[in-house]
Design a protein around this motif. Structure first.
Motif, PDB file in Angstrom:
ATOM      1  N   ALA A   1       0.941  -1.184   0.072  1.00 15.22           N
ATOM      2  CA  ALA A   1       0.032   0.013   0.111  1.00 15.22           C
ATOM      3  C   ALA A   1       0.903   1.182   0.046  1.00 15.22           C
ATOM      4  CB  ALA A   1      -0.946  -0.027   1.159  1.00 15.22           C
ATOM      5  N   VAL A   2       1.918   1.335   0.788  1.00 18.03           N
ATOM      6  CA  VAL A   2       2.887   2.425   0.600  1.00 18.03           C
ATOM      7  C   VAL A   2       3.454   2.664  -0.775  1.00 18.03           C
ATOM      8  CG1 VAL A   2       5.341   3.197   1.519  1.00 18.03           C
ATOM      9  CG2 VAL A   2       3.520   2.075   3.231  1.00 18.03           C
ATOM     10  N   ASP A   3       3.632   1.666  -1.377  1.00 18.04           N
ATOM     11  CA  ASP A   3       4.265   1.953  -2.666  1.00 18.04           C
ATOM     12  C   ASP A   3       3.071   2.351  -3.665  1.00 18.04           C
ATOM     13  OD1 ASP A   3       6.831   0.787  -2.462  1.00 18.04           O
ATOM     14  OD2 ASP A   3       6.115  -1.437  -2.932  1.00 18.04           O
ATOM     15  N   LEU A   4       1.913   1.842  -3.448  1.00 17.18           N
ATOM     16  CA  LEU A   4       0.818   2.504  -4.422  1.00 17.18           C
ATOM     17  C   LEU A   4       0.562   3.962  -3.769  1.00 17.18           C
ATOM     18  CD1 LEU A   4      -1.157   1.838  -6.248  1.00 17.18           C
ATOM     19  CD2 LEU A   4      -2.578   1.038  -4.627  1.00 17.18           C
ATOM     20  N   VAL A   5       0.527   4.144  -2.717  1.00 19.42           N
ATOM     21  CA  VAL A   5       0.338   5.507  -2.217  1.00 19.42           C
ATOM     22  C   VAL A   5       1.500   6.578  -2.768  1.00 19.42           C
ATOM     23  CG1 VAL A   5       0.557   7.305  -0.382  1.00 19.42           C
ATOM     24  CG2 VAL A   5      -0.633   4.970  -0.136  1.00 19.42           C
TER      25      VAL A   5
ATOM     26  N   ARG B   1       0.274   9.351  -5.372  1.00 22.53           N
ATOM     27  CA  ARG B   1       0.699  10.685  -5.042  1.00 22.53           C
ATOM     28  C   ARG B   1      -0.688  11.255  -4.282  1.00 22.53           C
ATOM     29  NH1 ARG B   1       5.007  13.401  -8.920  1.00 22.53           N
ATOM     30  NH2 ARG B   1       6.583  11.718  -8.897  1.00 22.53           N
ATOM     31  N   ARG B   2      -1.308  10.323  -3.665  1.00 24.14           N
ATOM     32  CA  ARG B   2      -2.855  10.855  -2.854  1.00 24.14           C
ATOM     33  C   ARG B   2      -2.800  10.054  -1.694  1.00 24.14           C
ATOM     34  NH1 ARG B   2      -8.140   9.866  -4.850  1.00 24.14           N
ATOM     35  NH2 ARG B   2      -8.610  11.448  -3.285  1.00 24.14           N
ATOM     36  N   PRO B   3      -3.046  10.665  -0.552  1.00 25.54           N
ATOM     37  CA  PRO B   3      -3.018   9.998   0.836  1.00 25.54           C
ATOM     38  C   PRO B   3      -3.942   9.014   1.202  1.00 25.54           C
ATOM     39  CG  PRO B   3      -3.811  12.249   1.112  1.00 25.54           C
ATOM     40  CD  PRO B   3      -3.590  11.971  -0.452  1.00 25.54           C
TER      41      PRO B   3
END
Length: 396
Positions: A123-127, A131-133
């Motif tokens: 999920a961190v990689d996808l965030v 570039r959205r929280p």
């Protein structure tokens, strides 16, 4: 580019499904704890020791899972842990002693801890790519899955034995893992556009985002881990002691008392569903500070209020306040140090869940349960203070 956007959407859906599945299976196990206690003949103290197996198994495996994610990628590790989690949830009702229960809960906890590190890393990689929280939305799925799992478990508890119920969770878990896992394995972990400088080597996913943590970065990761610990402490404490407080200290009807954690969980789910919008408007620092402050005030009301309804309101306010702090802490740690950062923050967080229930128990013996529960408010306030202190690191 439209195709790439569609791939990211599918990836987000698959990850969200795993978060929801994790919450669903864990909650399904939790609601059968009383039946398992009766089956094994455990006393309250020996059951408590056996239940520590879940947290101990999770904490022990988290750092190891971070290394697996770096080596093999977070997506395959997520799927593998999803399979293990689904299989291991069927084991507790097969035991007939607290020692055997503790042993199988170590396996269940290892799977639970492993999948949490793996899908949070993904999920961190996808965030970073989007570039959205959006991190709170994943944790909202976990909370929603937990609510569904607890609700379904309550409905079938009277008609299904723990063995059949948890075996049913195994079947559901394996089916969901097969469907969502196929989608997850179809895509490599997305790579955010790097800043100008050396480019990653194509075809080497384990080295696509190497994060060599310098001492300052490690300190920051630990700080975010402490924030996670402060908030997870509150989640664990309310899950284990909130209902007892309402029933024992405020003379609530058992049905009303059981609604205490539901109020907290529902409020947390709503808070996380609104988390992305909140983060886009307030930023991480203000969200952590406001959330920690709100949770501190809410828990003071929840623990010290003289009426049941005021306590329920306090629990709900606490849930909204804590909702987005843990996701923010994990996301920041992962952005700084990759899967290792996620593992460290998660280890601190689940260490807080491990610490919370026994700490509340000891303080309840020394003072009283309402006074013990104010420690949740104290640590929420600490999270707010630490969050304010990291405002430069979060850059918003």
């Amino acid at each position: 580019m439209p195709g790439h956007s569609k791939d990211l959407t599918r990836l987000r859906i698959a990850l969200t499904t795993f978060f929801a599945l994790d919450g669903f299976i864990f909650a399904g196990w939790v609601v059968r704890i009383p039946a398992i206690k009766e089956q094994t003949g455990a006393s309250a103290s020996t059951l408590g020791l056996a239940l520590l197996g879940v947290s101990a198994g999770a904490v022990v495996t988290m750092m190891f899972t971070g290394r697996l994610c770096r080596r093999y990628g977070s997506h395959p590790v997520t799927v593998a842990c999803g399979i293990l989690l689904s299989l291991s949830v069927a084991l507790p009702p097969l035991t007939h002693s607290t020692w055997a229960l503790g042993a199988v809960l170590l396996v269940f906890g290892a799977a639970y801890g492993g999948i949490n590190v793996a899908f949070n890393s993904a999920a961190v990689d996808l965030v970073a790519v989007l570039r959205r929280p959006i991190m709170p939305s994943f944790h909202a799925a976990f909370s929603l899955g937990g609510m569904i799992g607890a609700g379904l478990g309550g409905l079938v508890a009277g008609s299904l034995s723990p063995t059949r119920h948890l075996l049913g969770l195994t079947v559901i878990g394996l089916l969901v893992t097969a469907v969502a896992g196929r989608a997850l394995l179809h895509y490599d972990s997305p790579v955010p556009q790097p800043a100008p400088g050396p480019q990653p080597v194509p075809g080497q996913p384990e080295e696509r985002a190497p994060r060599r943590a310098d001492p300052r970065t490690r300190r920051l990761v630990v700080v975010f881990g402490l924030i996670a610990l402060c908030t997870a402490y509150g989640e664990g404490a309310l899950a284990d002691w909130g209902t007892l407080h309402l029933e024992q200290d405020l003379d609530a009807h058992p049905g009303i008392a059981a609604a205490g954690y539901s109020c907290f969980a529902l409020a947390m789910t709503i808070g996380r569903l609104c988390g992305t919008t909140l983060l886009e408007r307030l930023g991480r620092t203000r969200t952590v500070v406001a959330g920690g402050t709100m949770a501190a005030v809410g828990m003071l009301v929840g623990s010290l209020a003289p009426s049941v309804w005021a306590a329920l309101l306090g629990f709900a306010v606490t849930g909204i306040g804590l909702a987005n702090i843990f996701p923010i802490a994990v996301e920041r740690a992962g952005a700084l140090a990759g899967p290792s950062g996620v593992a460290i923050a998660s280890t601190f967080g689940y260490g807080g869940m491990l610490l919370g229930p026994p700490a509340i128990g000891f303080m309840a013996d020394w003072f009283s349960l309402p006074i013990a529960l104010t420690s949740v408010a104290a640590l929420a306030a600490v999270a707010a203070v630490i969050g304010y202190g990291t405002r430069r690191a979060t850059a918003d």
